[in-house]
Write a protein that holds these residues in place. Structure first.
Motif, PDB file in Angstrom:
ATOM      1  N   LYS A 181      -6.307   2.786  -1.694  1.00 47.92           N
ATOM      2  CA  LYS A 181      -5.345   3.866  -1.533  1.00 47.92           C
ATOM      3  C   LYS A 181      -4.456   4.040  -2.760  1.00 47.92           C
ATOM      4  O   LYS A 181      -3.794   5.068  -2.904  1.00 47.92           O
ATOM      5  N   SER A 225      -4.417   5.114  -5.693  1.00 45.47           N
ATOM      6  CA  SER A 225      -5.284   5.924  -6.559  1.00 45.47           C
ATOM      7  C   SER A 225      -4.767   6.071  -7.977  1.00 45.47           C
ATOM      8  O   SER A 225      -5.508   6.465  -8.873  1.00 45.47           O
ATOM      9  N   TRP A 236      -7.223  -1.681   1.553  1.00 48.91           N
ATOM     10  CA  TRP A 236      -6.238  -0.628   1.289  1.00 48.91           C
ATOM     11  C   TRP A 236      -5.881  -0.508  -0.194  1.00 48.91           C
ATOM     12  O   TRP A 236      -5.215   0.450  -0.585  1.00 48.91           O
ATOM     13  N   ARG A 259       2.286   4.212  -3.655  1.00 50.06           N
ATOM     14  CA  ARG A 259       1.215   5.120  -4.094  1.00 50.06           C
ATOM     15  C   ARG A 259       1.351   5.528  -5.551  1.00 50.06           C
ATOM     16  O   ARG A 259       0.444   6.147  -6.100  1.00 50.06           O
ATOM     17  N   SER A 298       0.822  -1.222   0.000  1.00 51.12           N
ATOM     18  CA  SER A 298       0.000   0.000   0.000  1.00 51.12           C
ATOM     19  C   SER A 298       0.845   1.256   0.000  1.00 51.12           C
ATOM     20  O   SER A 298       0.336   2.351  -0.275  1.00 51.12           O
TER      21      SER A 298
END
Length: 970
Positions: free
Chosen positions: A689, A691, A686, A667, A664
């Motif tokens: 997260k 994105s 998660w 990013r 996670s």
């Protein structure tokens, strides 16, 4: 001390010595001009005893030690001091270090100084440098370029009321240029603050005072200056040079630029300047250099260019220039350099260009130029550089090019040039340094006994139908770059190629090379780039000793293990690919080094576990591809430095356990493929997260539980494949959060591709597993098949108007097919088979004009099959097992092993049914052929219906061919 200088220093009259001048009246030494004599050692203190010395030039030498005049004012008559480039520079792997420095405080005694140049000299100062310089009130010219100066521009410069020329370039000045600086520029003739990348502000300090109209040269390139160019600058009538490149300057060039009647050089390249070039600029009779490359300039080059009769340099590369090159360019006889690459220029090369008799450089690459290369280009007798690569030029290479006797660089690669050409045609070009002919339709002939007159540093003959490595290369001792890729060379790599003393980049990829690499002792000590991928090389891995930033040995037959100490050879490596070999054993810990950005070890037989600290030393890693090996065990709990990683592919192994939460932290991840493993557990929340994620593939594992809403909330997701797991529950309804799928427009960025690395993703495409290459920015797919999902298909599924493929087959879905699916007007493949869907087939699906593949078989549908739109192209196999459907077109039947699901269905013609094992094998082979045939029939049928589909079909044509080819060979 220079021997050349010493030989002239003899006798008692020093005034006759070279570099020494004396006052004719007093006989005292008044000038020392010792520039460029390669003088070494320390500067003797006796130099400072020359009390009447007025002019001292020690620039461009190799001094060491300290320059520090005493405080006894013995050099108070000195008006000129030049110490620029005077020091010895020690070059090492730590960087260039000068062993000569100047005590700035000691210069404060030189009260008569009018000229001071300390360019590229180390400064020793115990107080603010500006305070010392500000005390030299008689200075007219100050140059402190590349002296390591930092901080703000000191206000003590206001004391220099006689200053005319100021050069503080290539330092570390920061903050904004202060408002009071207008009082300094108001007196200046020239200003150079370039190369201070943290120096910001705007241009309001220039041109606002009438006194600043004396400026003739302004250079602020390579700074953080921003905003628009004030109109007052164009009113500086004596301004000759304006350089604002590599800044944040924006806006359009105004027509009022013509007020700068003396402007000779304008450099706005690499800025945010936009709009069209004003016509008035072509009427500026003094303009010699127009540099607007890498800007947002657009429009066409007008015929009015013929008015620019003084223009010598035209730089318009990397802009939005379009249209044709006007024939009027041939009237600008003063042109020496024309750079128009990387634009949208089309049409033919105008014949009038041969009138530019002074032309030295012609750069037209990366455009859309068509037609033949004009044979009359040989009239450009001064031409040194001719770059026409990456266009759509055709015809043959004119033999008249051999008349360009001054030519050093000839780039014709990546066009559609054809015919047979012998390299001996270039024999007259004795100055030729680089020759690029790759990737045309040429057949290059090279006589085995031919030895050229030129000495090349770069040669590219990729895809030139060569059948051997040219033997003349053994004479090319200056060769640095060699590309012979994509030929038909069937031989071992000759040993002499490793002994070329200057060679640092070698590309022999995509040939049929055999044999093994020489021992490590025979390989060069240093290689910048080594690309041998897609050959038949075998044996153990041997790498250059150190230095290479790119190593690609993929798609060969290398075997054995990866050397445990491989990291010692990868200290500068940025790209390493060993994929598609026969490498076995464990992945060594040392393989990950600080500069490595791409590591691809996929499609080998590597085993054991993934080293627990593999990524610890890889702070720059952006791609890690370990797919399709025999790796086992759990994923490492800690993934270390993955903040820069955008691709993580571990699919096709025997990995087990849960997905570690440390992932996670990635990013920046855009591609995450853990498919075809033995992983288990629930899908972690998660994941939401991540994105930036565009591709998420977790297919063919043992994940269970429901699909988290957070997964369906990823705004950039384009490919979601969760097929072949044990997922249950309903499909989340928050589908509108999948913004990339909602948007029907294509994402044309290359965010999924790295330099040289191409993401490949295998997905279920119209019933077949197909590996897609280089089309990830087009694909938008969801595959949730072969799970235990229940409930109805969310009506919001229809909001995903950018979706190309949707596969929900082999689940427990019930209810009706939503009418909203008719809104998915980009959809090409829809598979809802082997569920419990009921009701009519919505007529709205007739609006799916791109739909090429439809499978609704083995549900509980009823009513009449639609007969409009693409439904005219679908056969019986699309509807099998729906006993209440009527109006089914009977074109063929399908034999399906229901116990193993739709994936084992085979389409055959109605010619009977084989009973025995041999017959079944024949039936499978025939069925496979007919299935591909049916696929192509569907495409052809669609092509006649929809022009837009024709474009889409050809985008995937090569992918389908690759899939078939791989099936035949496999």
């Amino acid at each position: 001390m220079s021997i050349t200088l010493l030989t002239s220093w003899h006798g008692f009259n020093c005034c006759t010595w070279r570099g020494v001048s004396c006052n004719l009246r007093t006989g005292h030494v008044s000038r020392l001009d010792l520039s460029g004599f390669n003088l070494e050692g320390n500067i003797s203190s006796s130099l400072f005893q020359l009390a009447r010395l007025e002019h001292l030039d020690l620039s461009d030498n190799l001094f060491k030690g300290k320059f520090s005049p005493p405080h006894n004012r013995k050099l108070e008559s000195l008006t000129f001091l030049d110490l620029s480039f005077a020091g010895y520079v020690n070059e090492s792997f730590l960087g260039d270090v000068s062993e000569f420095y100047v005590s700035l405080e000691s210069l404060s005694n030189l009260v008569s100084l009018e000229y001071l140049s300390l360019a590229e000299v180390n400064i020793s100062v115990n107080k603010e440098w500006g305070e010392v310089v500000g005390s030299l009130s008689n200075l007219q010219q100050l140059s402190m370029s590349d002296c390591g100066l930092g901080g703000q521009i000191p206000n003590s410069l206001l004391n220099l009321t006689s200053l005319l020329h100021l050069d503080l370039s290539e330092n570390y000045l920061s903050a904004h240029i202060p408002a009071w600086f207008e009082n300094v520029t108001g007196r200046l003739v020239s200003l150079d603050l370039s190369g201070n990348y943290d120096l910001g502000g705007d241009l309001s300090f220039i041109g606002q005072r009438k006194s600043s109209l004396s400026l003739t040269s302004i250079d602020l390139s390579g700074t953080a200056i921003k905003g628009r160019i004030p109109s007052a600058i164009w009113n500086i009538s004596c301004l000759e040079h304006l350089r604002l490149s590599d800044t944040r300057i924006e806006g359009e060039i105004p027509a009022s630029i013509a007020n700068s009647l003396s402007l000779r050089s304008l450099d706005l390249s690499d800025t945010r300047i936009e709009g069209e070039i004003p016509f008035s600029i072509w009427n500026m009779s003094s303009l010699k250099d127009l540099l607007l490359s890498d800007t947002r300039i657009e429009g066409e080059i007008p015929s009015a260019i013929w008015n620019a009769l003084s223009l010598e340099s035209l730089y318009l590369s990397y802009t939005g220039i379009e249209g044709e090159i006007p024939s009027a360019i041939g009237n600008v006889s003063s042109l020496k350099s024309v750079y128009l690459s990387d634009n949208r220029i089309e049409g033919e090369i105008p014949l009038s260009i041969v009138n530019l008799s002074k032309l030295v450089s012609l750069e037209l690459s990366y455009n859309k130029l068509t037609g033949a290369i004009p044979p009359s280009l040989d009239s450009l007798s001064s031409l040194v550089s001719l770059h026409l690569n990456a266009n759509e030029l055709n015809g043959t290479i004119p033999s008249t090019i051999s008349n360009l006797v001054n030519l050093r660089s000839l780039w014709l690669h990546s066009n559609s040039l054809s015919g047979l050409i012998s390299l001996s045609v270039f024999d007259n070009l004795t100055s030729l340094d680089s020759l690029y002919l790759s990737y045309n339709q040429l057949t290059v002939n090279i006589d085995s006994t031919w030895i050229p007159q030129f000495k090349l540093s770069a040669l590219a003959l990729g895809s030139c139908n060569l059948d051997r490595i040219p033997s003349f290369l053994v004479t090319q001792y200056d060769l640095e770059y060699l590309d012979l890729s994509a030929n038909s060379i069937q031989t071992n790599i000759p040993s002499w190629i490793w002994n070329l003393p200057s060679l640092y980049s070698l590309n022999l990829s995509c040939n049929q090379l055999t044999g093994s690499l020489p021992s490590r002792q025979t390989l060069p000590m240093y290689f910048d780039s080594l690309d041998l991928h897609n050959n038949s090389l075998e044996g153990s891995l041997h790498l250059p000793l150190a230095g290479a930033y790119l190593l690609d040995l993929s798609m060969n037959q290398f075997n054995g293990s990866i050397p445990s100490h491989i990291g010692a050879y990868l200290e500068n490596a940025m790209f390493l690919s060993l994929s598609r070999n026969n490498l076995s054993g464990a992945i060594p810990d040392s393989i990950c080094t600080p500069y490595l950005q791409v590591l691809d070890l996929s499609k080998n037989t590597l085993s054991s576990v993934i080293p627990p600290h593999l990524t610890r030393n890889c702070s720059s890693l952006s791609v890690l591809d370990l797919a399709e090996n025999h790796l086992e065990g759990k994923l490492p709990a800690e993934w270390g430095n993955i903040t820069n990683m955008h691709t993580l592919k571990l699919n096709g192994n025997h990995l087990r356990g849960v997905i570690p939460s440390s992932i996670s932290e990635g990013r920046s991840l855009q591609v995450l493929d853990l498919g075809n493993n033995d992983m288990e557990g629930t899908l972690p929340h998660w994941i939401g997260k991540l994105s930036q994620l565009h591709v998420l593939v977790l297919r063919s594992n043992h994940f269970h539980g429901s699909i988290p809403r957070q997964v369906i909330g990823l705004p950039n997701l384009q490919i979601l494949d969760l097929s072949g797991n044990h997922l249950s529950g309903a499909i989340p309804s928050n589908l509108t959060n999948l913004l990339a799928m909602v948007n029907a427009s294509q994402n044309n960025s290359n965010h999924l591709e790295d330099v040289r690395y191409t993401n490949k993703i295998t997905i279920s495409w119209k019933g077949w597993d197909v590996e897609f290459v280089k089309v990830l920015f087009i694909l938008k797919c969801i595959d949730l098949s072969n799970n235990s999902l229940s409930g109805s298909i969310p009506f919001k599924m229809g909001s995903l108007q950018g979706l190309i493929a949707l596969n929900l087959s082999r689940n427990h879905l019930s209810g009706r097919i939503p009418k909203t699916l008719g809104h998915m007007d980009q959809l090409e493949s829809l598979d809802l088979s082997l569920n419990r869907l009921n009701g009519n087939i919505p007529l709205e699906l007739e609006f799916l004009s791109y739909l090429e593949f439809l499978n609704l078989s083995y549900n509980m549908l009823d009513g009449k099959v639609p007969h409009g739109g693409q439904f005219l192209t679908f056969g019986e196999s699309s509807y099998l097992g729906n006993l209440k459907l009527s109006g089914i077109p009977f074109t063929n039947i399908s034999v399906c092993n229901n116990s193993s699901g739709y994936g084992n269905c085979t389409s055959i013609e109605r010619i009977g049914e084989a009973k025995n094992s041999d017959g079944e094998m024949i039936g499978w082979a025939v069925g496979l052929g007919l299935s591909y045939g049916m696929g192509f029939s569907i495409v052809i049928g669609v092509l006649t219906l929809n022009k837009r589909v024709r474009k889409r079909a050809f985008q995937f044509y090569d992918v389908v061919i690759l899939a078939i080819d791989g099936c035949i060979r496999g």
